[in-house]
Write an enzyme that holds these catalytic residues in place. Structure first.
Site, PDB file in Angstrom:
ATOM      1  N   HIS A 145       0.848  -1.192   0.000  1.00  0.00           N
ATOM      2  CA  HIS A 145       0.000   0.000   0.000  1.00  0.00           C
ATOM      3  C   HIS A 145       0.884   1.243   0.000  1.00  0.00           C
ATOM      4  O   HIS A 145       2.099   1.153   0.133  1.00  0.00           O
ATOM      5  CB  HIS A 145      -0.820   0.074   1.297  1.00  0.00           C
ATOM      6  N   GLU A 168       2.703  -0.767   4.351  1.00  0.00           N
ATOM      7  CA  GLU A 168       2.444   0.583   3.860  1.00  0.00           C
ATOM      8  C   GLU A 168       3.763   1.274   3.572  1.00  0.00           C
ATOM      9  O   GLU A 168       4.673   1.270   4.409  1.00  0.00           O
ATOM     10  CB  GLU A 168       1.684   1.401   4.916  1.00  0.00           C
ATOM     11  N   HIS A 215      -2.556  -3.048  -3.298  1.00  0.00           N
ATOM     12  CA  HIS A 215      -3.931  -2.800  -2.864  1.00  0.00           C
ATOM     13  C   HIS A 215      -4.830  -2.547  -4.068  1.00  0.00           C
ATOM     14  O   HIS A 215      -5.983  -2.985  -4.107  1.00  0.00           O
ATOM     15  CB  HIS A 215      -3.937  -1.599  -1.912  1.00  0.00           C
ATOM     16  N   ASP A 258      -3.536   2.377  -4.795  1.00  0.00           N
ATOM     17  CA  ASP A 258      -2.156   2.276  -4.319  1.00  0.00           C
ATOM     18  C   ASP A 258      -1.586   0.869  -4.464  1.00  0.00           C
ATOM     19  O   ASP A 258      -2.354  -0.080  -4.494  1.00  0.00           O
ATOM     20  CB  ASP A 258      -2.082   2.738  -2.851  1.00  0.00           C
TER      21      ASP A 258
END
Length: 191
Positions: free
Chosen positions: A40, A122, A161, A171
């Site tokens: 992500h 992330e 994602h 993303d």
């Protein structure tokens, strides 16, 4: 940043990561079913880096009055297992053995509810800003550690994602170098 990372499969914790526990997690439906890695991006406020706000957000401590955008998201209960900052600094919020709340409504290879069986990473960034070399180096090292601890996560079971929630998420976006990342994984080095 260390050249390598290591994850203890018993605890699901990366020894080299900064630990910032998130309350936004729960038990996986099947503890031994960890077979997907989802990448992500996030920046808080949007398009601003190195603010410390992502850590506050995932820890459930984001101050809504600090920025107009935060008022919209402060009550959300989301998390990821890991966050890689622009300088390669690694933070862990949730044990890999627990379910982080990063994917939402999602589907991979015909199987829904990706949070149940995935690990979420992330990257500090946004869809159209190139990621930093230090991030790729950390991502490759972390991916290797994850794959060693959870061998069901093959290179073919690494996705974005945007791929598991098309039309809903974008993303890690066009700026993410999938070819360089996958090549580095196969060679064991950063792109």
């Amino acid at each position: 940043m260390p050249a390598t990372f290591s994850i203890d499969p018993a605890s699901g914790v990366c020894r080299e990561a900064q630990w910032c526990p998130s309350p936004h997690c729960n038990a996986r439906p099947a503890a031994d079913d960890i077979s997907l890695l989802v990448i992500h991006n996030i920046s808080l406020p949007p398009r601003q880096f190195a603010t410390g706000c992502v850590q506050q957000f995932f820890a459930g401590k984001l101050e809504a009055e600090r920025h107009p955008y935060f008022a919209e998201i402060a009550a959300l209960r989301v998390s990821a297992h890991f966050f890689i900052e622009r300088n390669g600094q690694l933070t862990q919020f949730v044990s890999c053995n627990e379910r982080a709340w990063h994917a939402g409504q999602s589907c991979f290879a015909g199987r829904e509810a990706c949070n149940d069986y995935s690990i979420g990473i992330e990257l500090e960034g946004c869809d159209d800003v190139p990621y930093a070399p230090a991030q790729y180096a950390a991502l490759v090292a972390l991916t290797a550690a994850i794959q060693q601890a959870y061998p069901a996560i093959s290179n073919a079971r690494i996705t974005g994602h945007e791929h598991i929630a098309p039309g809903r998420k974008t993303d890690p976006g066009a700026a993410f170098d999938w070819q360089g990342y996958r090549s580095a994984l196969s060679q064991g080095e950063a792109p």
